[in-house]
Design a protein around this motif. Sequence first.
Motif, mmCIF file in Angstrom:
data_model
loop_
_atom_site.group_PDB
_atom_site.id
_atom_site.type_symbol
_atom_site.label_atom_id
_atom_site.label_comp_id
_atom_site.label_asym_id
_atom_site.label_seq_id
_atom_site.Cartn_x
_atom_site.Cartn_y
_atom_site.Cartn_z
ATOM 1 N N ARG A 31 -2.422 -6.169 -5.783
ATOM 2 C CA ARG A 31 -1.771 -5.484 -4.667
ATOM 3 C C ARG A 31 -2.295 -4.061 -4.530
ATOM 4 O O ARG A 31 -2.618 -3.410 -5.523
ATOM 5 C CB ARG A 31 -0.257 -5.433 -4.881
ATOM 6 N N TYR A 49 10.529 3.476 1.989
ATOM 7 C CA TYR A 49 10.126 2.783 3.212
ATOM 8 C C TYR A 49 8.871 1.946 3.009
ATOM 9 O O TYR A 49 8.752 0.854 3.579
ATOM 10 C CB TYR A 49 9.948 3.785 4.357
ATOM 11 N N ILE A 50 7.937 2.412 2.215
ATOM 12 C CA ILE A 50 6.736 1.612 1.952
ATOM 13 C C ILE A 50 7.114 0.350 1.186
ATOM 14 O O ILE A 50 6.674 -0.764 1.520
ATOM 15 C CB ILE A 50 5.696 2.432 1.177
ATOM 16 N N ASP A 53 9.499 -1.927 3.641
ATOM 17 C CA ASP A 53 8.892 -2.506 4.828
ATOM 18 C C ASP A 53 7.674 -3.377 4.506
ATOM 19 O O ASP A 53 7.279 -4.201 5.336
ATOM 20 C CB ASP A 53 8.509 -1.411 5.809
ATOM 21 N N SER A 54 7.083 -3.190 3.338
ATOM 22 C CA SER A 54 5.951 -4.044 2.960
ATOM 23 C C SER A 54 6.419 -5.331 2.300
ATOM 24 O O SER A 54 5.611 -6.224 2.033
ATOM 25 C CB SER A 54 5.004 -3.297 2.019
ATOM 26 N N ILE A 58 2.988 -4.019 -1.444
ATOM 27 C CA ILE A 58 2.348 -2.811 -1.973
ATOM 28 C C ILE A 58 3.055 -2.408 -3.255
ATOM 29 O O ILE A 58 4.291 -2.401 -3.327
ATOM 30 C CB ILE A 58 2.421 -1.661 -0.942
ATOM 31 N N VAL A 60 4.322 0.342 -5.523
ATOM 32 C CA VAL A 60 4.701 1.734 -5.278
ATOM 33 C C VAL A 60 5.204 2.360 -6.577
ATOM 34 O O VAL A 60 6.110 1.828 -7.226
ATOM 35 C CB VAL A 60 5.805 1.832 -4.202
ATOM 36 N N ALA A 341 4.864 6.686 5.928
ATOM 37 C CA ALA A 341 5.023 5.358 5.321
ATOM 38 C C ALA A 341 4.497 4.271 6.238
ATOM 39 O O ALA A 341 3.826 3.319 5.799
ATOM 40 C CB ALA A 341 6.494 5.119 4.993
ATOM 41 N N ASN A 342 4.777 4.399 7.529
ATOM 42 C CA ASN A 342 4.286 3.421 8.499
ATOM 43 C C ASN A 342 2.762 3.419 8.549
ATOM 44 O O ASN A 342 2.121 2.357 8.586
ATOM 45 C CB ASN A 342 4.882 3.739 9.863
ATOM 46 N N ARG A 345 1.326 1.971 5.147
ATOM 47 C CA ARG A 345 1.508 0.512 5.117
ATOM 48 C C ARG A 345 0.506 -0.165 6.048
ATOM 49 O O ARG A 345 -0.098 -1.197 5.694
ATOM 50 C CB ARG A 345 2.940 0.170 5.514
ATOM 51 N N THR A 349 -2.162 -2.847 4.604
ATOM 52 C CA THR A 349 -1.817 -4.255 4.839
ATOM 53 C C THR A 349 -2.202 -4.755 6.226
ATOM 54 O O THR A 349 -2.065 -5.950 6.504
ATOM 55 C CB THR A 349 -0.302 -4.478 4.651
ATOM 56 N N SER A 351 -0.634 -4.000 8.953
ATOM 57 C CA SER A 351 0.559 -4.104 9.791
ATOM 58 C C SER A 351 0.488 -3.093 10.935
ATOM 59 O O SER A 351 -0.300 -2.147 10.910
ATOM 60 C CB SER A 351 1.820 -3.887 8.958
#
Length: 422
Positions: A31, A49-50, A53-54, A58, A60, A341-342, A345, A349, A351
């Motif tokens: 990962r 949030y990472i 939302d992942s 991920i 972390v 974070a968005n 991510r 990934t 996303s």
Amino acid sequence: MRMNRRGFMAATAAATAALAAPAVWGAADGRPRVVVIGGGAGGATAARYIAKDSGGAIDVTLVEPTRMYFTCFFSNLYLGGFKEMADLGHGYGKLASDYGINVVHDWAVGVDRAQRTVTLAGGAVLPYDKLILSPGIDFVEGSVPGWDITAQHAMPHAYKAGSQTELLRAQLRAMPAGGVFAMIAPPNPYRCPPGPYERVSMAASWLKANNPTAKILIVDPKDKFSKQALFEEGWQAHYPGMIERIGPDFGGANVSVDPAAMTVTIDGEVTKVDVCNVIPAQKAGRIAEIAGVTEGNWAPVRPTDMQSRLDPDIHVLGDASAQGDMPKSGFSANSQAKVCANAVRGALTGSKVFPAKYANTCWSLIAADDGVKVGAAYEPTEEKIASVSSFISQMGESPEVRKATYLESEGWYAGITADIFG
């Protein structure tokens, strides 16, 4: 099997070498890895949030030396007797148990950008694909002549909430009748909260009830400060004759202190004080400098995603960043962390990455149930994060409006701490 002397010595040497080598942590399952340094409003929010939302895609790791985080926001209310320290403390248990974040209580002491690793004081080495720095502030050495960090027990800064805040409150309460509470206010830009002028208000609130002949002296290098008219209106209404502010026109920019003698010298004139809250000039937390992502005192970032302008694999959040119009507040850090974070991510990934939008509100309590606020919405431009709309409390508002503003801040505190720590 029988081991001879040569075999024993070889095995011992190998074991010793293994112990001496730093432990290398990271995801063994392939990962992508994100390391976040700093567990405050920016770092903890980004980590949560990472991870959330992942969906676990991920790995972390959150690096934070303290096991309990005390918020700078609302810490002034502790000084005024409106909060207790337990109200301000938040742990990291939910981030680990509910979101699978590796929470490491240690100091980050090195960043190797070429190898993409972080070294901890305990010797561990953390590999990363993306690194997020949210280290808050450190102080500019020599910015207040006569004061350095070794004087923080005699003249506390109380700008990192916790034991320093407790010390300043104890000193405030131990002041003799009619004593003098002095504050050396910081130059711009500075972390807020804990705002200097809300702090003055909270000190005045306690003194009015318990030491009403005491005086407060603000020594300020700035010509003006945020919400100045609102504070001065409130001080006149609630604490007439108690608070004096000396700005740069009258020597506020030419000040030194003597912690041993407990004196403040303003433009050559020596004043004896009973408590002195020294808030020095500020800069990005040390690890940002160690990582080589600062220019001057702060770390420049891209407005769209808080990515360092000096390293595409590093993002810098909150107080440490040089991003434009947003103040150095917990609300700002939390808002920036979600955008970051968005983006992180999405980079790791594939996303979707949504357009960046930022917001901030800063509440201040002037007296019991007398709350005021200022805030804005922000969007990225090519050069900076820019304010696109703003609001501020108005002078002369009714007691009902001011009480509602304070209650709004209470609701915000409950909401944001849940958003940060889960």
